[in-house]
Enzyme design. Structure first.
Site, PDB file in Angstrom:
ATOM      1  N   PRO A  57      -3.465   0.825  18.692  1.00  0.00           N
ATOM      2  CG  PRO A  57      -5.392  -0.597  18.102  1.00  0.00           C
ATOM      3  CD  PRO A  57      -4.593   0.171  19.498  1.00  0.00           C
TER       4      PRO A  57
ATOM      5  CE  LYS B  85       4.566   3.852  13.342  1.00  0.00           C
ATOM      6  NZ  LYS B  85       4.530   3.410  12.157  1.00  0.00           N
TER       7      LYS B  85
ATOM      8  CE1 TYR C 144      -1.262   4.306   9.587  1.00  0.00           C
ATOM      9  CE2 TYR C 144       0.110   3.056   8.083  1.00  0.00           C
ATOM     10  CZ  TYR C 144      -0.989   3.206   8.944  1.00  0.00           C
ATOM     11  OH  TYR C 144      -2.039   2.230   8.901  1.00  0.00           O
TER      12      TYR C 144
ATOM     13  CE1 TYR D 267      -5.832   4.590  11.286  1.00  0.00           C
ATOM     14  CE2 TYR D 267      -5.304   3.997   9.027  1.00  0.00           C
ATOM     15  CZ  TYR D 267      -4.848   4.035  10.397  1.00  0.00           C
ATOM     16  OH  TYR D 267      -4.056   3.007  10.505  1.00  0.00           O
TER      17      TYR D 267
ATOM     18  CG  HIS E  85      -2.217  -0.934   0.984  1.00  0.00           C
ATOM     19  ND1 HIS E  85      -3.348  -0.497   1.493  1.00  0.00           N
ATOM     20  CD2 HIS E  85      -2.004  -2.211   0.847  1.00  0.00           C
ATOM     21  CE1 HIS E  85      -4.273  -1.556   1.169  1.00  0.00           C
ATOM     22  NE2 HIS E  85      -3.214  -2.516   0.902  1.00  0.00           N
TER      23      HIS E  85
END
Length: 394
Positions: free
Chosen positions: A297, A301, A387, A204, A75
């Site tokens: 979560p 990480k 990220y 998200y 991704h």
């Protein structure tokens, strides 16, 4: 009691312990692995599924990344969403790094197969694990095996990779360690569904009813989350209610996007907390992964931090035990904690930005922050850098 000897006893056979054993084997360092659960339980645990760029590179370099590269899903970013808006944060264009969707169950399977192929010894379903003489030159670990036989293993080093509830961290005297933590006033209702993902990248979503997330485990299995109260009873969430809430929060119908429902095969409530224990070394005991730190979560990480820990630790132990150089081992805790605190902050930031508190003032701050991230290249770049993952050893 049977007494044996090895160089490193690794307590815990999750991804951290398994990867450490594999990396040590590549360095020519012998280890014995102890786990209180069965191999079937360990390999079947449903956990994280997002791997950072550095994690994928490390697994590939260690010879356990072939199946990941063939079956995982690369991704290049994520979507940030708030009512009536969805924005793509493109990691590749911002920081030239990508992430991979590949479930922890698959990582565990690859590592278990690698350890078996290396012929390193493992004990599963052990009990009464106790760590001894950690502040001396010759520590040991005692335990009872699955058949009820007592064992003692003398060693040079103990690696505590046994998670938050394991015995390793608790073996450090209270006066020698300090803990930091925060419990969040919300949790995730997580579900696995046998349905192809309705999105090409993770979503998200901030929504007045609460956070929602659309993730995936494969091309045919979706992983989805809803913000709920930590005391929520899963029994109060039948499948239809879950899909209705996901549809509202994820924006079903917005710009023609459709959330495709399917059979739910697993559901559970996941509490959210931040926790860091310092230092990550006491004498001949070294902590790694969830034994030393927990992150919510939201920032993806947890598993990646464990991988970064054991990458550092394997090099430090090889230098100590093979080369007689104590410096990397002496620096391990400080080096690892620098990354731990960076990821702890990023996870807290993502969590605080996306989860509803019920306070209108908080809602306006969150909306302002989201608008800043999606409109500022530098803000989006900061999210992408954290990220997609900082280099190991940061």
């Amino acid at each position: 009691m049977t007494t044996t000897r090895t160089q490193v006893v690794i307590v815990g056979a999750g991804p951290a312990g398994l990867l450490l054993s594999h990396l040590l084997d590549l360095e020519g360092v012998e280890s014995v692995l102890l786990e209180n659960r069965s191999p079937e339980y360990v390999s079947g645990r449903i956990r994280a599924g997002m791997l950072e760029h550095s994690t994928v590179e490390l697994l590939s370099e260690a010879g356990v990344g072939d199946r990941l590269r063939h079956e995982g899903m690369e991704h290049r970013g994520i979507y940030l969403q708030f009512p009536n808006e969805r924005h793509h944060i493109d990691f590749r264009s911002l920081v030239d790094r990508s992430v991979w969707v590949y479930g922890q169950t698959e990582v565990t399977r690859d590592l278990m197969e690698a350890r078996a192929a290396a012929g390193q010894h493992s004990y599963y379903e052990v009990g009464d694990v106790a760590l001894h003489d950690l502040d001396g030159e010759r520590p040991s670990v005692t335990f009872v095996d699955a058949e009820g036989r007592a064992h003692r293993i003398d060693c040079d080093v103990v690696a505590g990779c046994d998670g938050f509830h394991g015995p390793s961290r608790r073996s450090i005297p209270d006066e020698a360690r300090r803990s930091f933590g925060r419990d969040y006033p919300y949790a995730w209702l997580g579900v696995l569904a046998d349905v192809a993902p309705s999105t090409d990248e993770l979503i998200y979503a901030w929504h007045p009813e609460g956070f929602a997330m659309h993730s995936m485990r494969s091309h045919s299995v979706s992983r989805l989350y809803l913000q709920v109260d930590p005391s929520e009873d899963v029994a109060e969430w039948p499948d239809d209610r879950i899909w209705d809430a996901l549809a509202r929060r994820l924006g079903h119908g917005q710009d023609g996007w459709q959330l495709q429902p399917g059979p739910i095969t697993d559901k559970s409530v996941l509490p959210m907390r931040s926790f860091v224990s310092t230092p990550m070394r006491y004498g001949r005991l070294f902590l790694a992964g969830d034994a030393a730190h927990i992150v919510p979560p939201t920032g993806a990480k947890g598993l990646n931090l464990a991988v970064a820990d054991v990458a550092l630790l394997s090099r430090a132990l090889a230098a100590l035990l093979r080369d007689g150089d104590p410096r990397p081992a002496d620096e391990y805790s400080d080096t690892a904690l620098r990354r731990v605190w960076r990821c702890t902050h990023f996870s807290w930031w993502m969590t605080s930005m996306l989860h509803v508190t019920g306070d209108p003032f908080d809602a306006q701050l969150q909306r302002s922050q989201l608008e800043w991230v999606v409109s500022s290249g530098r803000a989006a770049g900061g999210l992408a850098e954290n990220y997609a993952g900082l280099p190991i050893g940061y």
